[in-house]
Design a protein around this motif. Structure first.
Motif, mmCIF file in Angstrom:
data_model
loop_
_atom_site.group_PDB
_atom_site.id
_atom_site.type_symbol
_atom_site.label_atom_id
_atom_site.label_comp_id
_atom_site.label_asym_id
_atom_site.label_seq_id
_atom_site.Cartn_x
_atom_site.Cartn_y
_atom_site.Cartn_z
ATOM 1 N N ARG A 152 0.819 -1.212 0.000
ATOM 2 C CA ARG A 152 0.000 0.000 0.000
ATOM 3 C C ARG A 152 0.857 1.268 0.000
ATOM 4 O O ARG A 152 1.958 1.288 0.555
ATOM 5 C CB ARG A 152 -0.931 0.010 1.213
ATOM 6 C CG ARG A 152 -2.169 -0.847 1.045
ATOM 7 C CD ARG A 152 -2.976 -0.916 2.320
ATOM 8 N NE ARG A 152 -2.278 -1.679 3.352
ATOM 9 C CZ ARG A 152 -2.681 -1.752 4.614
ATOM 10 N NH1 ARG A 152 -3.753 -1.060 5.022
ATOM 11 N NH2 ARG A 152 -2.000 -2.485 5.486
ATOM 12 N N LEU A 153 0.324 2.297 -0.606
ATOM 13 C CA LEU A 153 1.035 3.542 -0.836
ATOM 14 C C LEU A 153 0.221 4.725 -0.317
ATOM 15 O O LEU A 153 -0.953 4.595 0.026
ATOM 16 C CB LEU A 153 1.295 3.714 -2.333
ATOM 17 C CG LEU A 153 2.070 2.578 -3.002
ATOM 18 C CD1 LEU A 153 1.822 2.558 -4.501
ATOM 19 C CD2 LEU A 153 3.556 2.709 -2.711
ATOM 20 N N GLY A 154 0.850 5.896 -0.295
ATOM 21 C CA GLY A 154 0.134 7.118 0.060
ATOM 22 C C GLY A 154 -0.590 7.005 1.392
ATOM 23 O O GLY A 154 -0.066 6.438 2.356
ATOM 24 N N PRO A 155 -1.809 7.537 1.484
ATOM 25 C CA PRO A 155 -2.519 7.543 2.771
ATOM 26 C C PRO A 155 -2.838 6.153 3.292
ATOM 27 O O PRO A 155 -2.900 5.943 4.502
ATOM 28 C CB PRO A 155 -3.797 8.334 2.466
ATOM 29 C CG PRO A 155 -3.972 8.239 0.985
ATOM 30 C CD PRO A 155 -2.587 8.202 0.424
ATOM 31 N N TYR A 156 -3.025 5.183 2.405
ATOM 32 C CA TYR A 156 -3.342 3.825 2.854
ATOM 33 C C TYR A 156 -2.107 3.095 3.386
ATOM 34 O O TYR A 156 -2.223 2.219 4.235
ATOM 35 C CB TYR A 156 -3.967 3.025 1.712
ATOM 36 C CG TYR A 156 -5.337 3.520 1.329
ATOM 37 C CD1 TYR A 156 -6.437 3.272 2.134
ATOM 38 C CD2 TYR A 156 -5.532 4.272 0.167
ATOM 39 C CE1 TYR A 156 -7.694 3.735 1.798
ATOM 40 C CE2 TYR A 156 -6.778 4.739 -0.180
ATOM 41 C CZ TYR A 156 -7.871 4.473 0.646
ATOM 42 O OH TYR A 156 -9.113 4.954 0.308
ATOM 43 N N GLY A 157 -0.954 3.459 2.903
ATOM 44 C CA GLY A 157 0.257 2.769 3.322
ATOM 45 C C GLY A 157 1.086 3.509 4.342
ATOM 46 O O GLY A 157 1.855 2.893 5.090
ATOM 47 N N PHE A 158 0.944 4.842 4.396
ATOM 48 C CA PHE A 158 1.878 5.621 5.206
ATOM 49 C C PHE A 158 1.213 6.782 5.941
ATOM 50 O O PHE A 158 1.812 7.838 6.104
ATOM 51 C CB PHE A 158 3.046 6.093 4.334
ATOM 52 C CG PHE A 158 3.868 4.956 3.824
ATOM 53 C CD1 PHE A 158 4.865 4.401 4.604
ATOM 54 C CD2 PHE A 158 3.597 4.383 2.586
ATOM 55 C CE1 PHE A 158 5.601 3.314 4.154
ATOM 56 C CE2 PHE A 158 4.335 3.301 2.127
ATOM 57 C CZ PHE A 158 5.335 2.760 2.921
ATOM 58 N N MET A 159 -0.011 6.571 6.398
ATOM 59 C CA MET A 159 -0.613 7.517 7.317
ATOM 60 C C MET A 159 -0.119 7.178 8.718
ATOM 61 O O MET A 159 -0.251 6.051 9.173
ATOM 62 C CB MET A 159 -2.137 7.465 7.261
ATOM 63 C CG MET A 159 -2.811 8.589 8.040
ATOM 64 S SD MET A 159 -4.610 8.448 8.032
ATOM 65 C CE MET A 159 -4.983 8.865 6.325
ATOM 66 N N CYS A 160 0.502 8.125 9.382
ATOM 67 C CA CYS A 160 1.112 7.897 10.696
ATOM 68 C C CYS A 160 0.409 8.770 11.728
ATOM 69 O O CYS A 160 0.567 9.994 11.716
ATOM 70 C CB CYS A 160 2.593 8.237 10.650
ATOM 71 S SG CYS A 160 3.552 7.236 9.498
ATOM 72 N N LEU A 161 -0.353 8.161 12.621
ATOM 73 C CA LEU A 161 -1.169 8.915 13.566
ATOM 74 C C LEU A 161 -0.781 8.691 15.022
ATOM 75 O O LEU A 161 -1.419 9.241 15.922
ATOM 76 C CB LEU A 161 -2.650 8.567 13.380
ATOM 77 C CG LEU A 161 -3.227 8.794 11.982
ATOM 78 C CD1 LEU A 161 -4.718 8.465 11.971
ATOM 79 C CD2 LEU A 161 -2.997 10.232 11.517
ATOM 80 N N ASP A 162 0.210 7.870 15.275
ATOM 81 C CA ASP A 162 0.618 7.571 16.649
ATOM 82 C C ASP A 162 -0.531 7.002 17.471
ATOM 83 O O ASP A 162 -0.692 7.307 18.655
ATOM 84 C CB ASP A 162 1.168 8.826 17.346
ATOM 85 C CG ASP A 162 2.514 9.258 16.791
ATOM 86 O OD1 ASP A 162 3.208 8.408 16.204
ATOM 87 O OD2 ASP A 162 2.868 10.444 16.924
ATOM 88 N N THR A 163 -1.343 6.169 16.836
ATOM 89 C CA THR A 163 -2.440 5.499 17.532
ATOM 90 C C THR A 163 -2.331 3.996 17.272
ATOM 91 O O THR A 163 -1.735 3.578 16.267
ATOM 92 C CB THR A 163 -3.808 5.991 17.037
ATOM 93 O OG1 THR A 163 -3.981 5.599 15.662
ATOM 94 C CG2 THR A 163 -3.926 7.502 17.159
ATOM 95 N N PRO A 164 -2.928 3.164 18.130
ATOM 96 C CA PRO A 164 -2.875 1.715 17.883
ATOM 97 C C PRO A 164 -3.551 1.320 16.582
ATOM 98 O O PRO A 164 -3.149 0.349 15.936
ATOM 99 C CB PRO A 164 -3.605 1.119 19.094
ATOM 100 C CG PRO A 164 -3.585 2.177 20.138
ATOM 101 C CD PRO A 164 -3.589 3.486 19.410
#
Length: 537
Positions: A152-164
């Motif tokens: 996965r790429l973009g928001p599906y692969g690399f969204m980082c929110l510091d949540t479980p």
């Protein structure tokens, strides 16, 4: 049913002989592939190794269930959501976590072949594993099994929110799932699970490096990194908890609640999410994760500060192209160039607030007191190539050695008719730009004509070098007419490299004046690296 039973009996009976019918029995069930028409090999296309969680498509993937019937592995067109680079159209589906296995017909349970696993580049925003770019015939000709995988790429692969729920690096964890699948099942295809080499270019090279750095289990024996390592300034980014609400707002939901935004986004068609994400670029990259109980962690520390204990147990081949930024610069209007590029690039890694001299020192080394003009176009290009690709690779070489690694270093300089990126941009000037080497490893479909004699020689040399490394851990186990020189690994006292051009030649310390300056610059200003400042807080 009787036909299946008969096929199984035949399969078991002749399994020690060269494969005739590309039907493979795995722990997951039967997988039927296709016989290739351009070589003596079989293709198993679009095998699912995991699946996206429909209720949380931005989080970790789920295991794929066993096959109830024979899986027909005949379609490699799955592509994860993205704005695809060839037609510039938004395409893709979340049913994309598939891999392709290309198997020489001589592979059997008694003749297990080494395995090369390709991880594509594309800035973690574009790329796919199919044959359109990654035609396998050059590599499988070298008696290795080739595997290409989607992630996965973009928001599906690399969204980082510091949540479980969305800890980050889902795309890298997709790769990890694929590597676990390969380690467990490749023997069913006649592959040697103890001779797995992962390789990738640009973001794919960065990915390979992260697998080397990670504390996850050892799933491979060798690595090849092409024009990218985790030391690249663009290889890691801070988490941004505002990303879901920013995306949701562009899609019609105005909320400040991250969870509400994520629930909404999970119901929106992926093409719309990708379109919205293009309006907030540079937010979807690997990130340093926090600890959560029961959540697998992939990147624990900034790569600048990461030890690489795996390096002493894994053989490494790493390099880059001699003119990495050629295509972006050669025809670029002068009006779009600015000396602010020094400050902008340095600010990615260094804290400039307490030392304004850093920008001046860097600028004066590369261009002196010159103003922007055609006179310094190549100097600006060299700076960005060094800072973005070349010197990060050099710093990684040092880290590998510090951790007991055995490392081979190369520079790709060849300029032929099949230089991938130059061809697409109709550039004929000499040198190899970023990603130009890909079409000398893979049969890229945009090239309709057969390779010239000169290009075929480079194809044969590169695929032999890479395959030798996968087979023997040594790209030149012996000298031959094709590979007439011995390529030795680097040491702390010497930095030999193989220059891949019209001829193969050996050199030492590539671009040594620029590299030595940057070595000194980084050592002198180590305390100003943002990664070190965070670690010392």
């Amino acid at each position: 049913m009787k036909v299946v039973v008969v096929n199984l009996v035949l399969l078991v009976t002749v399994w020690a002989l060269p494969r005739i019918d590309p039907l493979v029995e795995t722990k997951l069930g039967l997988i039927r592939g296709l016989q290739a028409t351009d070589g003596d090999y079989s293709m198993f296309l679009g095998i699912p190794f995991a699946k996206v969680n429909a209720s949380n498509p931005f989080g970790p993937s789920l295991p794929y269930p066993e096959f109830e019937d024979v899986f027909e592995a005949n379609d490699d067109t799955a592509i994860c959501p993205q704005r695809e680079e060839f037609d510039n159209q938004i395409v893709g589906t979340l049913d994309c976590l598939h891999l392709n296995v290309y198997v020489p017909n001589k592979a059997t349970s008694r003749n297990k072949l080494p395995v090369l696993v390709w991880i594509y580049g594309g800035g973690f925003s574009i790329g796919f594993a199919g044959r359109f770019v990654h035609g396998p015939k050059y590599l499988v000709k070298q008696d290795i099994i080739l595997v290409t995988l989607n992630y996965r790429l973009g928001p599906y692969g690399f969204m980082c929110l510091d949540t479980p729920e969305v800890p980050g690096n889902q795309g890298l964890k997709d790769q990890l799932s694929a590597l676990r699948w390969i380690k467990e099942h490749i023997d069913s295809f006649g592959g040697d699970a103890n001779k797995i080499t992962i390789f990738g270019e640009s973001a794919g090279g960065v990915s390979v490096d992260y697998h080397l750095i990670s504390e996850q289990e050892k799933l491979f024996n060798q690595v090849i990194l092409q024009s990218g390592t985790a030391q690249c300034p663009w290889a890691v980014m801070d988490s941004d908890r505002n990303t879901p609400t920013a995306l949701a707002k562009r899609l019609g939901l105005d909320t400040d609640d991250v969870n509400d935004a994520l629930k909404f986004l999970s119901t929106v068609e992926p093409d719309l999410v990708i379109a919205a994400s293009l309006e907030i670029p540079n937010r979807f990259m690997p990130c340093i994760e926090k600890d959560f109980d029961g959540v697998e962690k992939f990147i624990a520390n900034h790569p600048v500060n990461s030890a690489i204990p795996k390096a002493k147990d894994i053989l490494i081949l790493s390099g880059y192209n001699n003119q990495e930024m050629l295509v972006p610069y050669v025809n670029r209007p002068i009006s779009t160039l600015s000396l602010n590029m020094f400050k902008n690039n340095l600010a990615i890694m260094f804290d400039l607030s307490n030392d304004e001299d850093l920008e001046t020192i860097m600028r004066q080394f590369y261009v002196g007191d010159e103003e922007v003009s055609d006179k310094i176009r190549w100097d600006l290009m060299n700076f960005e190539a060094d800072y973005t690709f070349g010197h990060p690779v050099h710093r990684s070489l040092s880290k590998y050695l510090d951790n007991g690694g055995k490392v081979y270093h190369y520079i790709f300089s060849y300029s032929g008719d099949r230089n991938f990126v130059k061809y697409r941009n109709n550039i004929t000037i000499g040198g190899a730009s970023h990603a130009d080497e890909i079409s000398y490893l893979f049969d890229v479909s945009i090239f309709k004509e057969s390779p010239t004699k000169e290009d075929q020689l480079v194809i044969d040399r590169m695929t032999t070098l890479w395959a030798n490394f996968a087979k023997y851990g040594d790209p030149t186990p012996e000298t031959t007419d094709l590979l007439p020189i011995k390529w030795d690994p680097i040491t702390k006292d010497s930095l030999p490299y193989l220059n891949i051009d019209n001829e193969l030649t050996l050199g030492s310390r590539p671009f040594h004046k620029r590299t030595t300056f940057l070595d000194l610059f980084y050592k002198t200003n180590e305390h100003l690296l943002k990664a070190n400042q965070r670690q010392n807080k």
